[in-house]
Write a protein that holds these residues in place. Structure first.
Motif, PDB file in Angstrom:
ATOM      1  N   GLU A  43       2.036  -3.400  -4.138  1.00 48.43           N
ATOM      2  CA  GLU A  43       0.723  -3.395  -4.796  1.00 48.43           C
ATOM      3  C   GLU A  43      -0.438  -3.548  -3.813  1.00 48.43           C
ATOM      4  N   LEU A  44      -0.158  -3.688  -2.533  1.00 46.90           N
ATOM      5  CA  LEU A  44      -1.219  -3.991  -1.571  1.00 46.90           C
ATOM      6  C   LEU A  44      -2.220  -2.848  -1.416  1.00 46.90           C
ATOM      7  N   PHE A  45      -1.732  -1.639  -1.176  1.00 48.95           N
ATOM      8  CA  PHE A  45      -2.652  -0.510  -1.001  1.00 48.95           C
ATOM      9  C   PHE A  45      -3.383  -0.187  -2.300  1.00 48.95           C
ATOM     10  N   THR A  46      -2.707  -0.401  -3.437  1.00 50.98           N
ATOM     11  CA  THR A  46      -3.359  -0.183  -4.728  1.00 50.98           C
ATOM     12  C   THR A  46      -4.532  -1.128  -4.899  1.00 50.98           C
ATOM     13  N   GLY A  47      -4.334  -2.394  -4.521  1.00 49.94           N
ATOM     14  CA  GLY A  47      -5.414  -3.365  -4.604  1.00 49.94           C
ATOM     15  C   GLY A  47      -6.590  -3.001  -3.717  1.00 49.94           C
ATOM     16  N   LEU A  48      -6.279  -2.438  -2.555  1.00 51.40           N
ATOM     17  CA  LEU A  48      -7.338  -1.999  -1.639  1.00 51.40           C
ATOM     18  C   LEU A  48      -8.111  -0.833  -2.246  1.00 51.40           C
ATOM     19  N   LYS A  49      -7.403   0.140  -2.791  1.00 49.90           N
ATOM     20  CA  LYS A  49      -8.055   1.312  -3.374  1.00 49.90           C
ATOM     21  C   LYS A  49      -8.881   0.947  -4.604  1.00 49.90           C
ATOM     22  N   ASN A  50      -8.421  -0.053  -5.347  1.00 49.03           N
ATOM     23  CA  ASN A  50      -9.125  -0.464  -6.569  1.00 49.03           C
ATOM     24  C   ASN A  50     -10.325  -1.358  -6.292  1.00 49.03           C
ATOM     25  N   GLY A  51     -10.557  -1.678  -5.041  1.00 49.34           N
ATOM     26  CA  GLY A  51     -11.703  -2.515  -4.707  1.00 49.34           C
ATOM     27  C   GLY A  51     -11.448  -3.999  -4.848  1.00 49.34           C
ATOM     28  N   GLU A  52     -10.182  -4.377  -5.024  1.00 49.38           N
ATOM     29  CA  GLU A  52      -9.855  -5.796  -5.144  1.00 49.38           C
ATOM     30  C   GLU A  52      -9.981  -6.508  -3.806  1.00 49.38           C
ATOM     31  N   ALA A  53      -9.877  -5.755  -2.716  1.00 52.88           N
ATOM     32  CA  ALA A  53      -9.934  -6.348  -1.385  1.00 52.88           C
ATOM     33  C   ALA A  53     -10.683  -5.427  -0.432  1.00 52.88           C
ATOM     34  N   ASP A  54     -11.110  -6.021   0.689  1.00 52.03           N
ATOM     35  CA  ASP A  54     -11.754  -5.254   1.751  1.00 52.03           C
ATOM     36  C   ASP A  54     -10.751  -4.798   2.801  1.00 52.03           C
ATOM     37  N   ALA A  55      -9.627  -5.515   2.896  1.00 54.50           N
ATOM     38  CA  ALA A  55      -8.647  -5.215   3.939  1.00 54.50           C
ATOM     39  C   ALA A  55      -7.276  -5.747   3.531  1.00 54.50           C
ATOM     40  N   VAL A  56      -6.240  -5.136   4.090  1.00 52.49           N
ATOM     41  CA  VAL A  56      -4.858  -5.586   3.878  1.00 52.49           C
ATOM     42  C   VAL A  56      -4.266  -5.936   5.228  1.00 52.49           C
ATOM     43  N   ILE A  57      -3.827  -7.195   5.376  1.00 50.88           N
ATOM     44  CA  ILE A  57      -3.220  -7.638   6.630  1.00 50.88           C
ATOM     45  C   ILE A  57      -1.814  -8.138   6.301  1.00 50.88           C
ATOM     46  N   ALA A  58      -0.844  -7.231   6.385  1.00 50.83           N
ATOM     47  CA  ALA A  58       0.494  -7.560   5.910  1.00 50.83           C
ATOM     48  C   ALA A  58       1.595  -6.911   6.745  1.00 50.83           C
ATOM     49  N   GLY A  59       1.278  -6.506   7.964  1.00 50.13           N
ATOM     50  CA  GLY A  59       2.316  -5.931   8.813  1.00 50.13           C
ATOM     51  C   GLY A  59       2.604  -4.479   8.527  1.00 50.13           C
ATOM     52  N   HIS A  60       1.618  -3.718   8.060  1.00 57.38           N
ATOM     53  CA  HIS A  60       1.843  -2.296   7.813  1.00 57.38           C
ATOM     54  C   HIS A  60       1.925  -1.520   9.126  1.00 57.38           C
ATOM     55  N   ARG A  61       2.917  -0.655   9.201  1.00 61.53           N
ATOM     56  CA  ARG A  61       3.040   0.240  10.348  1.00 61.53           C
ATOM     57  C   ARG A  61       1.990   1.347  10.254  1.00 61.53           C
ATOM     58  N   VAL A  62       1.491   1.749  11.401  1.00 59.13           N
ATOM     59  CA  VAL A  62       0.560   2.871  11.467  1.00 59.13           C
ATOM     60  C   VAL A  62       1.381   4.157  11.491  1.00 59.13           C
ATOM     61  N   THR A  63       1.401   4.863  10.386  1.00 59.50           N
ATOM     62  CA  THR A  63       2.160   6.104  10.270  1.00 59.50           C
ATOM     63  C   THR A  63       1.257   7.203   9.712  1.00 59.50           C
ATOM     64  N   ALA A  64       1.684   8.438   9.881  1.00 60.63           N
ATOM     65  CA  ALA A  64       0.924   9.561   9.350  1.00 60.63           C
ATOM     66  C   ALA A  64       0.809   9.460   7.831  1.00 60.63           C
ATOM     67  N   ALA A  65       1.882   9.030   7.174  1.00 58.77           N
ATOM     68  CA  ALA A  65       1.857   8.902   5.712  1.00 58.77           C
ATOM     69  C   ALA A  65       0.843   7.858   5.271  1.00 58.77           C
ATOM     70  N   ALA A  66       0.817   6.728   5.964  1.00 59.93           N
ATOM     71  CA  ALA A  66      -0.132   5.671   5.609  1.00 59.93           C
ATOM     72  C   ALA A  66      -1.562   6.117   5.862  1.00 59.93           C
ATOM     73  N   LEU A  67      -1.780   6.861   6.962  1.00 62.95           N
ATOM     74  CA  LEU A  67      -3.123   7.309   7.310  1.00 62.95           C
ATOM     75  C   LEU A  67      -3.682   8.309   6.306  1.00 62.95           C
ATOM     76  N   SER A  68      -2.835   8.890   5.486  1.00 58.29           N
ATOM     77  CA  SER A  68      -3.328   9.796   4.456  1.00 58.29           C
ATOM     78  C   SER A  68      -3.931   9.029   3.281  1.00 58.29           C
ATOM     79  N   ASN A  69      -3.676   7.715   3.226  1.00 59.60           N
ATOM     80  CA  ASN A  69      -4.169   6.902   2.117  1.00 59.60           C
ATOM     81  C   ASN A  69      -5.207   5.868   2.531  1.00 59.60           C
ATOM     82  N   VAL A  70      -5.076   5.338   3.740  1.00 58.56           N
ATOM     83  CA  VAL A  70      -5.962   4.272   4.196  1.00 58.56           C
ATOM     84  C   VAL A  70      -6.370   4.536   5.643  1.00 58.56           C
TER      85      VAL A  70
END
Length: 272
Positions: free
Chosen positions: A91-118
């Protein structure tokens, strides 16, 4: 959900220091020093709660961990209030997209798939590959030449197995179904060395299962092709000012020595 800095893959083993400056992330332009980010009164972070030592609940039910303390250090550098809430990983990226948070700090890897969303800040941590050997084993160079003919334990299907097969072709591999079995093989003296994830290996070496048999050997291996582009703080693609603000704060946390203090607090054995 995992997580120093390293050079890009160039067909040979590379060793790098955790404190090296971060390069621009794939798909992101380098931040200009003249950019000015607007000040924030509060920064709202989301994190996970089941990923020790990065984020977890202690015996008193308080959310703690490396990521949690790093978020607080960032807020301190920016003279802002810090709001940190835990959410399930999915639910972390969903919360970010919904404006619930300004940032997510949870050990996400930097990947091409992730960069398409955040978007991501500069990387602040990597998961290096590391060798371990029994304490009584003769010291040798942790290089393809130094380990020529040495039997190395590794987990089947892992990036570590792929790395050994690419660079350590003259070392016979003892391939086990999982990392736990590979570590036990080293502890039992069935192999000469073990190649494993540096973070997990550090906790095994410092725990009871290792029976204090072994120690890290050589330095970290950080090739992104095998071990990823590291972990970073995720922010909304629509909020470039937040990325700029967090990057500047991360630089200050490193320069102050606070980052190194957190690494020493949460990781029992040096992983870099």
């Amino acid at each position: 959900m995992i997580a120093g800095l390293g050079g890009f893959f160039d067909a040979r083993p590379v060793h790098a220091q955790a404190t090296a400056p971060s390069a621009a992330l794939p798909g992101q332009a380098a931040t200009q020093q003249t950019d000015v980010a607007p000040r924030r009164v509060v920064i709202r972070f989301l994190t996970d709660s089941d990923f020790p030592p990065f984020d977890f609940y202690d015996e008193d039910g308080v959310l703690v961990g490396f990521n949690v303390d790093l978020a607080r250090a960032i807020c301190l550098e920016l003279s802002t209030s810090c709001d940190i809430k835990a959410r399930p990983w999915e639910e972390l990226f969903t919360g970010l997209k919904n404006g619930e948070a300004d940032a997510v700090i949870a050990g996400h890897r930097v990947t091409a798939a992730a960069l398409s969303n955040v978007a991501f800040t500069d990387r602040y941590f990597h998961t290096p590959g590391r060798f371990a050997g029994r304490k009584e084993t003769q010291k040798v160079e942790m290089t393809p030449g130094g380990l020529d003919g040495k039997r190395i334990a590794v987990a089947r299907g892992s990036a570590h197995e792929a790395y050994l097969k690419t660079f350590f072709r003259d070392s016979p591999l003892a391939i086990y179904e999982n990392a736990d079995l590979a570590r036990e093989a080293l502890a039992a003296g069935k192999v000469d060395f073990l190649f494993d994830d540096g973070i997990s290996l550090a906790f095994w070496l410092n725990g009871t299962l290792s029976r204090q048999c072994c120690e890290m050997r050589g330095g970290p291996f950080l090739e992104p092709k095998f071990f990823g582009n590291g972990i970073a703080i995720a922010v909304s693609r629509d909020d470039p000012g937040m990325r700029l603000l967090l990057n500047k704060a991360l630089d200050r946390v490193r320069a102050s020595g606070r980052f190194e203090e957190l690494v020493q607090r949460y990781f029992p054995v040096r992983i870099y």
